[in-house]
Design a protein around this motif. Sequence first.
Motif, PDB file in Angstrom:
ATOM      1  N   TRP A   1      -4.868  27.989  18.484  1.00  0.00           N
ATOM      2  CA  TRP A   1      -3.565  28.101  19.130  1.00  0.00           C
ATOM      3  C   TRP A   1      -3.620  27.463  20.510  1.00  0.00           C
ATOM      4  CZ3 TRP A   1      -7.341  31.562  18.585  1.00  0.00           C
ATOM      5  CH2 TRP A   1      -7.838  32.171  19.737  1.00  0.00           C
ATOM      6  N   LEU A   2      -2.459  27.128  21.048  1.00  0.00           N
ATOM      7  CA  LEU A   2      -2.406  26.474  22.354  1.00  0.00           C
ATOM      8  C   LEU A   2      -1.007  26.639  22.956  1.00  0.00           C
ATOM      9  CD1 LEU A   2      -4.295  24.576  24.137  1.00  0.00           C
ATOM     10  CD2 LEU A   2      -2.936  22.706  23.204  1.00  0.00           C
ATOM     11  N   PRO A   3      -0.903  27.021  24.228  1.00  0.00           N
ATOM     12  CA  PRO A   3       0.414  27.085  24.871  1.00  0.00           C
ATOM     13  C   PRO A   3       0.979  25.675  25.028  1.00  0.00           C
ATOM     14  CG  PRO A   3      -1.246  28.316  26.122  1.00  0.00           C
ATOM     15  CD  PRO A   3      -1.981  27.485  25.123  1.00  0.00           C
ATOM     16  N   VAL A   4       2.287  25.554  24.991  1.00  0.00           N
ATOM     17  CA  VAL A   4       2.937  24.275  25.277  1.00  0.00           C
ATOM     18  C   VAL A   4       2.945  24.132  26.799  1.00  0.00           C
ATOM     19  CG1 VAL A   4       5.010  22.873  25.031  1.00  0.00           C
ATOM     20  CG2 VAL A   4       4.356  24.477  23.219  1.00  0.00           C
ATOM     21  N   MET A   5       2.210  23.118  27.321  1.00  0.00           N
ATOM     22  CA  MET A   5       2.007  22.998  28.762  1.00  0.00           C
ATOM     23  C   MET A   5       2.504  21.661  29.308  1.00  0.00           C
ATOM     24  SD  MET A   5      -1.806  24.678  29.052  1.00  0.00           S
ATOM     25  CE  MET A   5      -2.485  23.660  27.726  1.00  0.00           C
ATOM     26  N   ASP A   6       2.764  21.649  30.639  1.00  0.00           N
ATOM     27  CA  ASP A   6       3.152  20.411  31.299  1.00  0.00           C
ATOM     28  C   ASP A   6       1.914  19.689  31.809  1.00  0.00           C
ATOM     29  OD1 ASP A   6       2.308  21.756  33.592  1.00  0.00           O
ATOM     30  OD2 ASP A   6       4.326  22.193  34.293  1.00  0.00           O
ATOM     31  N   PHE A   7       2.113  18.605  32.574  1.00  0.00           N
ATOM     32  CA  PHE A   7       0.972  17.799  33.014  1.00  0.00           C
ATOM     33  C   PHE A   7       0.097  18.523  34.035  1.00  0.00           C
ATOM     34  CE2 PHE A   7       4.213  17.049  36.156  1.00  0.00           C
ATOM     35  CZ  PHE A   7       3.533  16.872  37.355  1.00  0.00           C
ATOM     36  N   LYS A   8       0.609  19.642  34.581  1.00  0.00           N
ATOM     37  CA  LYS A   8      -0.184  20.445  35.514  1.00  0.00           C
ATOM     38  C   LYS A   8      -0.904  21.588  34.802  1.00  0.00           C
ATOM     39  CE  LYS A   8       2.655  19.549  39.609  1.00  0.00           C
ATOM     40  NZ  LYS A   8       3.505  20.169  40.678  1.00  0.00           N
ATOM     41  N   ASN A   9      -0.798  21.596  33.485  1.00  0.00           N
ATOM     42  CA  ASN A   9      -1.445  22.622  32.667  1.00  0.00           C
ATOM     43  C   ASN A   9      -0.766  23.988  32.824  1.00  0.00           C
ATOM     44  OD1 ASN A   9      -3.384  22.538  30.642  1.00  0.00           O
ATOM     45  ND2 ASN A   9      -4.864  23.672  31.861  1.00  0.00           N
ATOM     46  N   HIS A  10       0.538  23.965  33.163  1.00  0.00           N
ATOM     47  CA  HIS A  10       1.319  25.191  33.265  1.00  0.00           C
ATOM     48  C   HIS A  10       2.211  25.321  32.037  1.00  0.00           C
ATOM     49  CE1 HIS A  10       0.973  24.762  37.928  1.00  0.00           C
ATOM     50  NE2 HIS A  10      -0.114  25.286  37.397  1.00  0.00           N
ATOM     51  N   ALA A  11       2.406  26.544  31.579  1.00  0.00           N
ATOM     52  CA  ALA A  11       3.261  26.773  30.409  1.00  0.00           C
ATOM     53  C   ALA A  11       4.698  26.328  30.698  1.00  0.00           C
ATOM     54  CB  ALA A  11       3.237  28.248  30.036  1.00  0.00           C
ATOM     55  N   ILE A  12       5.311  25.672  29.709  1.00  0.00           N
ATOM     56  CA  ILE A  12       6.686  25.184  29.848  1.00  0.00           C
ATOM     57  C   ILE A  12       7.651  26.197  29.235  1.00  0.00           C
ATOM     58  CG2 ILE A  12       8.303  23.354  29.238  1.00  0.00           C
ATOM     59  CD1 ILE A  12       5.940  21.460  28.956  1.00  0.00           C
ATOM     60  N   LYS A  13       8.666  26.580  30.011  1.00  0.00           N
ATOM     61  CA  LYS A  13       9.701  27.461  29.473  1.00  0.00           C
ATOM     62  C   LYS A  13      10.747  26.628  28.747  1.00  0.00           C
ATOM     63  CE  LYS A  13       9.109  31.099  32.943  1.00  0.00           C
ATOM     64  NZ  LYS A  13       9.761  31.941  33.983  1.00  0.00           N
ATOM     65  N   SER A  14      11.142  27.076  27.568  1.00  0.00           N
ATOM     66  CA  SER A  14      12.106  26.356  26.724  1.00  0.00           C
ATOM     67  C   SER A  14      11.686  24.900  26.514  1.00  0.00           C
ATOM     68  CB  SER A  14      13.510  26.406  27.341  1.00  0.00           C
ATOM     69  OG  SER A  14      13.931  27.730  27.510  1.00  0.00           O
ATOM     70  N   PRO A  15      10.486  24.647  25.978  1.00  0.00           N
ATOM     71  CA  PRO A  15      10.021  23.271  25.771  1.00  0.00           C
ATOM     72  C   PRO A  15      10.862  22.543  24.734  1.00  0.00           C
ATOM     73  CG  PRO A  15       8.591  24.811  24.633  1.00  0.00           C
ATOM     74  CD  PRO A  15       9.527  25.638  25.459  1.00  0.00           C
TER      75      PRO A  15
ATOM     76  N   PRO B   1       4.505  27.830  12.361  1.00  0.00           N
ATOM     77  CA  PRO B   1       5.713  27.903  13.202  1.00  0.00           C
ATOM     78  C   PRO B   1       5.347  28.316  14.637  1.00  0.00           C
ATOM     79  CG  PRO B   1       6.069  28.998  11.095  1.00  0.00           C
ATOM     80  CD  PRO B   1       4.600  28.697  11.176  1.00  0.00           C
ATOM     81  N   PRO B   2       5.926  27.664  15.647  1.00  0.00           N
ATOM     82  CA  PRO B   2       5.634  28.028  17.039  1.00  0.00           C
ATOM     83  C   PRO B   2       6.067  29.461  17.335  1.00  0.00           C
ATOM     84  CG  PRO B   2       6.733  25.899  16.910  1.00  0.00           C
ATOM     85  CD  PRO B   2       6.845  26.520  15.555  1.00  0.00           C
ATOM     86  N   THR B   3       5.369  30.089  18.268  1.00  0.00           N
ATOM     87  CA  THR B   3       5.703  31.452  18.686  1.00  0.00           C
ATOM     88  C   THR B   3       6.363  31.414  20.061  1.00  0.00           C
ATOM     89  OG1 THR B   3       3.801  32.347  17.487  1.00  0.00           O
ATOM     90  CG2 THR B   3       4.782  33.739  19.192  1.00  0.00           C
ATOM     91  N   THR B   4       7.513  32.059  20.197  1.00  0.00           N
ATOM     92  CA  THR B   4       8.194  32.123  21.488  1.00  0.00           C
ATOM     93  C   THR B   4       7.723  33.366  22.238  1.00  0.00           C
ATOM     94  OG1 THR B   4      10.155  31.024  20.578  1.00  0.00           O
ATOM     95  CG2 THR B   4      10.410  32.188  22.666  1.00  0.00           C
ATOM     96  N   GLU B   5       7.231  33.167  23.456  1.00  0.00           N
ATOM     97  CA  GLU B   5       6.711  34.270  24.254  1.00  0.00           C
ATOM     98  C   GLU B   5       7.845  34.946  25.036  1.00  0.00           C
ATOM     99  OE1 GLU B   5       3.791  34.923  23.493  1.00  0.00           O
ATOM    100  OE2 GLU B   5       3.065  33.024  22.702  1.00  0.00           O
ATOM    101  N   MET B   6       7.507  36.064  25.677  1.00  0.00           N
ATOM    102  CA  MET B   6       8.504  36.869  26.403  1.00  0.00           C
ATOM    103  C   MET B   6       9.172  36.092  27.542  1.00  0.00           C
ATOM    104  SD  MET B   6       8.672  39.979  25.071  1.00  0.00           S
ATOM    105  CE  MET B   6       9.225  41.064  26.378  1.00  0.00           C
ATOM    106  N   ASP B   7       8.421  35.161  28.171  1.00  0.00           N
ATOM    107  CA  ASP B   7       8.968  34.425  29.319  1.00  0.00           C
ATOM    108  C   ASP B   7       9.690  33.143  28.918  1.00  0.00           C
ATOM    109  OD1 ASP B   7       6.856  32.921  28.483  1.00  0.00           O
ATOM    110  OD2 ASP B   7       5.856  32.787  30.434  1.00  0.00           O
ATOM    111  N   GLY B   8       9.831  32.901  27.610  1.00  0.00           N
ATOM    112  CA  GLY B   8      10.527  31.710  27.144  1.00  0.00           C
ATOM    113  C   GLY B   8       9.617  30.539  26.853  1.00  0.00           C
ATOM    114  N   SER B   9       8.335  30.658  27.198  1.00  0.00           N
ATOM    115  CA  SER B   9       7.371  29.604  26.861  1.00  0.00           C
ATOM    116  C   SER B   9       7.008  29.729  25.386  1.00  0.00           C
ATOM    117  CB  SER B   9       6.124  29.718  27.738  1.00  0.00           C
ATOM    118  OG  SER B   9       5.454  30.949  27.499  1.00  0.00           O
ATOM    119  N   MET B  10       6.279  28.743  24.877  1.00  0.00           N
ATOM    120  CA  MET B  10       5.944  28.749  23.454  1.00  0.00           C
ATOM    121  C   MET B  10       4.463  28.472  23.235  1.00  0.00           C
ATOM    122  SD  MET B  10       9.244  26.818  21.757  1.00  0.00           S
ATOM    123  CE  MET B  10       8.913  27.438  20.115  1.00  0.00           C
ATOM    124  N   THR B  11       3.970  28.995  22.129  1.00  0.00           N
ATOM    125  CA  THR B  11       2.588  28.762  21.720  1.00  0.00           C
ATOM    126  C   THR B  11       2.596  28.138  20.334  1.00  0.00           C
ATOM    127  OG1 THR B  11       1.763  30.661  22.988  1.00  0.00           O
ATOM    128  CG2 THR B  11       0.351  29.821  21.224  1.00  0.00           C
TER     129      THR B  11
END
Length: 202
Positions: free
Chosen positions: A82-96, A53-63
Amino acid sequence: MAESFEKKIWETLSQVNVNDKVEKKNGLTYLSWAWAWGVLMEYYPQSSYIINPPTTEMDGSMTVSVTLTIKEDNNEATRFMWLPVMDFKNHAIKSPNSVDINKATMRCLTKAISMFGLGFYIYAGEDLPEEEKQAQKINEDALNKKRESLIKAVEQSAQKGTDAMGEFWKSLSIEDQKLIGSTEKRRIYDIAKEANNGTANG
């Protein structure tokens, strides 16, 4: 038994050349999860993975994370990745959204497979600090400039013929000769032979 099996997996998968199976986007290197899984099935068809199951981080992003088990008869070895859910710029996505999570999960699976050896080398510089990455680039640039300078020097000696080029080549260090390379040496040697012919015809 477990250690020897893990060693066998590494020696098997790390020998697979993945260079023609990678894609580069925004400076990052990607290996197709479908191809990576296909290779794993080719060697270890009893392998399986669990999507945790994905983990929701404090800032709303997910791992996302996966647990991969490679199995052969009674032997098995497991890795957790494990891996953060990231956008094409390799930045974590909030509420993916679900698509973002799915893409990250399959990329995570690919990295889990790489921890057993397949394509491991393409991730080698991924986690280096920015300072070290910059230092690597500066070193590469310096080597390229040195190589260009050495090639020009050898070309100048080749203008005087093969004997002059041979003497100059012997004066170079082994490291400099390797830096120039055998392909360039052969090309420049052809220039020296032409210089010999010109002298003879003159």
